[in-house]
Design a protein around this motif. Structure first.
Motif, PDB file in Angstrom:
ATOM      1  N   UNK A 138    -102.581  61.424 -17.558  1.00 28.09           N
ATOM      2  CA  UNK A 138    -101.583  61.999 -15.936  1.00 28.09           C
ATOM      3  C   UNK A 138    -100.731  61.024 -15.457  1.00 28.09           C
ATOM      4  N   UNK A 139     -99.776  61.539 -14.499  1.00 32.32           N
ATOM      5  CA  UNK A 139     -98.668  60.881 -14.629  1.00 32.32           C
ATOM      6  C   UNK A 139     -99.185  59.931 -13.521  1.00 32.32           C
ATOM      7  N   UNK A 140     -98.438  58.720 -13.758  1.00 32.93           N
ATOM      8  CA  UNK A 140     -98.197  58.087 -12.949  1.00 32.93           C
ATOM      9  C   UNK A 140     -97.664  58.550 -11.722  1.00 32.93           C
ATOM     10  N   UNK A 141     -97.458  57.353 -11.247  1.00 31.18           N
ATOM     11  CA  UNK A 141     -97.170  57.398  -9.189  1.00 31.18           C
ATOM     12  C   UNK A 141     -96.009  56.307  -8.955  1.00 31.18           C
ATOM     13  N   UNK A 142     -94.539  56.135  -8.434  1.00 36.95           N
ATOM     14  CA  UNK A 142     -94.272  54.955  -7.823  1.00 36.95           C
ATOM     15  C   UNK A 142     -94.806  54.429  -6.703  1.00 36.95           C
TER      16      UNK A 142
END
Length: 285
Positions: A138-142
């Motif tokens: 999964x793509x992380x977030x800022x």
């Protein structure tokens, strides 16, 4: 008889002096200085200009919205999550004392330390949160750098830290309920959910009211966790009234920061007092 009344009245004097010195006089003084532009040498009366600026300047007025979102989100989450945690931790499970200690543990750690720790965990490239998400594809977030989600990231941290106290209050309320109510409900064929809804929830309402009021007031005046995690940023995305007051005072705008304190006081009073009256009227006698 009159001498007895006078004698008993003297017992109120220490409390009245403390109230006047530490609350009433500072409140009146703050109200006066909120109507001025002042420094430590002089002041100039400007009327309601400080309050007007607070509500018209976008960087200041946005803090009001953030404060309300923060307070109601953290309070509502703690009320719900802590209740079900308390129900679980008062059931017949093994090691429940150990689990209670784990739930309460975040409250013995400094808020600033928790803020710094979670700021590191939520780092966009090196943080544990994004590292784990990347490991499972999964793509992380800022989390703290994105203005759309930064406030909710801080809210999550606040709930994680504060749910333990709320759980302890609930546990005390649940354990004070007479067991005969549950026995009578079982004899009548009530299921576990029906007992929870019709016995536990009404009788634990005093504890629930305490959690609501304490967590809501805490959310309205929150500062340290927000400041340690974001400093009010990015931009003004996580600024609340308390952080704006701090920033304005640090910048030398003492009158404006004093007006912010008055606004925060009025905001808490306007929300908390009627809410408390309403909640007390709904308690089971």
């Amino acid at each position: 008889m009159n001498k007895k009344k006078i004698y008993s009245t003297w017992f109120l004097v220490p409390a009245a002096v403390i109230f006047c010195v530490f609350f009433l006089i500072p409140l009146i003084t703050s109200l006066f200085y909120s109507l001025t532009v002042w420094d430590f040498n002089s002041f100039r009366f400007v009327g309601l200009e400080n309050f007007k600026m607070f509500f018209t300047e976008q960087s200041l007025s946005g803090s009001m919205k953030n404060t309300l979102v923060y307070a109601f989100s953290t309070s509502g989450s703690k009320v719900i999550i802590a209740f079900f945690l308390a129900v679980f931790l008062t059931s017949n499970i093994k090691s429940k004392n150990f689990l209670r200690s784990i739930v309460f543990f975040p409250n013995i750690v400094s808020t600033m330390a928790i803020g710094i720790t979670f700021a590191a965990l939520m780092h966009p490239t090196k943080g544990l949160f994004n590292t784990v998400l990347n490991m499972i594809g999964l793509k992380g977030a800022d989390w703290l750098g994105n203005a759309d989600i930064a406030l909710y990231s801080v809210i999550f941290t606040d709930v994680w830290k504060g749910v333990g106290v709320a759980t302890v209050i609930y546990i005390a309320g649940i354990q004070s309920i007479d067991k005969t109510y549950y026995e009578a409900a079982s004899i009548d064929g009530a299921s576990g959910w029906q007992q929870l809804r019709n016995v536990t929830m009404p009788l634990v309402r005093p504890a629930m009211n305490s959690v609501i009021i304490l967590s809501l007031i805490g959310g309205l005046r929150s500062f340290d966790l927000i400041w340690s995690m974001t400093g009010g940023g990015p931009g003004f995305a996580t600024d609340v009234v308390a952080s704006v007051v701090y920033k304005q005072y640090a910048a030398g705008y003492y009158g404006l920061s004093t007006a912010g304190n008055i606004i925060m006081f009025i905001l808490i009073a306007v929300i908390a007092y009627p809410l408390q009256k309403f909640l007390l009227s709904r308690e089971v006698n």
